[in-house]
Design an enzyme around this catalytic site. Structure first.
Site, PDB file in Angstrom:
ATOM      1  CE  LYS A  54       1.437  -2.426  -0.928  1.00 23.04           C
ATOM      2  NZ  LYS A  54       1.287  -0.978  -1.066  1.00 23.04           N
ATOM      3  CD  GLN A  98       2.310   1.836  -3.181  1.00 24.53           C
ATOM      4  OE1 GLN A  98       1.754   0.751  -3.092  1.00 24.53           O
ATOM      5  NE2 GLN A  98       3.043   2.321  -2.199  1.00 24.53           N
ATOM      6  CG  ASP A 121      -3.711   1.513   1.946  1.00 26.49           C
ATOM      7  OD1 ASP A 121      -3.067   0.669   2.591  1.00 26.49           O
ATOM      8  OD2 ASP A 121      -3.243   2.137   0.976  1.00 26.49           O
TER       9      ASP A 121
END
Ligand code: NAD
Length: 296
Positions: A54, A98, A121
């Protein structure tokens, strides 16, 4: 029929190009550099790989990447304090924590502490509610990538029968909402669904997000249907480790009209959509026109 292969790797490259073009324009015309903060707690090897990837892709499209690697023992209070700091940092337009988090941390509490406008997200309860009511939201990256590929392949999805296998909060449910938003007739199938093969046989679009290697055989797929395989499963075959999806690619390719491979299908689209969400969040925060085709 031999299905057309939907190349997610190539499509993800076009999404990244669009993002990079928009980032360049934001710099030139508005003197703004979009920034993505990624928070990793602990040393889960798979999570470390994702976070590295990422960070690399974020800088490659010209955005700033801020990585926060915290000890596995980090307390909830310390993690929430970091999120608060990132929420208030004007250089940070997207925040991603994460998952999975170590067991002593409450995932829902942590995710809902992120400013919804920076929740790239799309897991914050406000974004879930906005998506569910058809309002502008941050959309979870994996289903957004699936939707982009479907729109690219079909143009309009209106009136199509879609079956989503899997009802998770990160893939199945938001995928179903997005398909509904594009006027599909949507069924969500799951582990308790009766006669799954018959349900799947109705579908013009099948999205498999289960986490069971090659569980969907070709004879469940209606002739000409489009199959989007979200599953990523590591298996041993012929003494080698191999990645396979939730559908049996060989037999499904005989009946489907189009199909995504694993690897090289949905996977690459997920990070591309994270970058897309970050540039979208940055535009919204600065009241600048959003790039077209990068949101739902
Ligand atoms: P999950 O375990 O949270 O959910 C799986 C779902 O499958 C559940 O809702 C369950 O009801 C359903 N299910 C389980 N067994 C079933 C059965 N026999 N028949 C029908 N339904 C069944 O998983 P998830 O997080 O949604 O992920 C699903 C898969 O997608 C995994 O392989 C994961 O690795 C992969 N994934 C890929 C990406 C990507 O970027 N490509 C992103 C997220 C998840």
């Amino acid at each position: 029929m031999t299905a057309q292969r939907i190349d997610g790797k190539a499509f993800a490259a076009t999404v990244r190009e669009k993002v990079a073009g928009h980032v360049a324009r934001l710099k030139e015309e508005n003197d703004i550099i979009p920034g993505l903060a990624v928070v990793l707690v602990g040393e889960d090897p798979a999570s470390q790989v994702y976070v590295r990837s990422k960070g690399k892709q974020t800088t490659e499209v010209g955005m700033n990447s801020y990585e926060h690697k915290l000890d596995v023992e980090t307390s909830e209070a310390d993690l929430l304090a970091l999120i608060d700091q990132l929420n208030n940092d004007a250089k940070v337009h997207g925040i991603l924590v994460q998952l999975p988090l170590p067991k002593h941390l409450n995932e829902n509490l942590v995710i809902n502490a992120i400013d919804p406008a920076k929740d790239v997200d799309g897991f914050h309860i406000s974004n879930v509610g906005l998506l569910g009511t058809g309002q502008k939201s941050m959309v979870p990256c994996t289903p957004l990538g699936c939707l982009m590929m479907l729109r690219d392949h079909h143009g309009s999805l209106s009136g199509m029968e879609a079956v989503v296998i899997g009802r998770s909060n990160i893939v199945g449910k938001p995928m179903a909402q997005l398909l509904l938003g594009d006027s599909c007739t949507v069924t969500i199938a799951h582990s308790r669904t009766k006669d799954l093969p018959e349900v799947v046989r109705r579908a013009d679009i099948v999205v498999a997000a289960v986490g069971r290697p090659e569980m969907v055989p070709g004879d469940w797929i209606k002739q000409g249907a489009t199959v989007i395989d979200v599953g990523i499963n590591r298996i041993e075959r012929d003494g080698k480790t191999k990645l396979v999806g939730d559908v049996d690619f060989a037999s499904c390719s005989e009946s489907a009209g189009a199909i995504t491979p694993v690897p090289g299908g949905v996977g690459p689209m997920t990070i591309a959509c994270l970058l897309a969400n970050t540039v979208t969040a940055c535009c919204r925060a600065n009241d600048v026109a959003e790039p077209e085709g990068l949101t739902a």
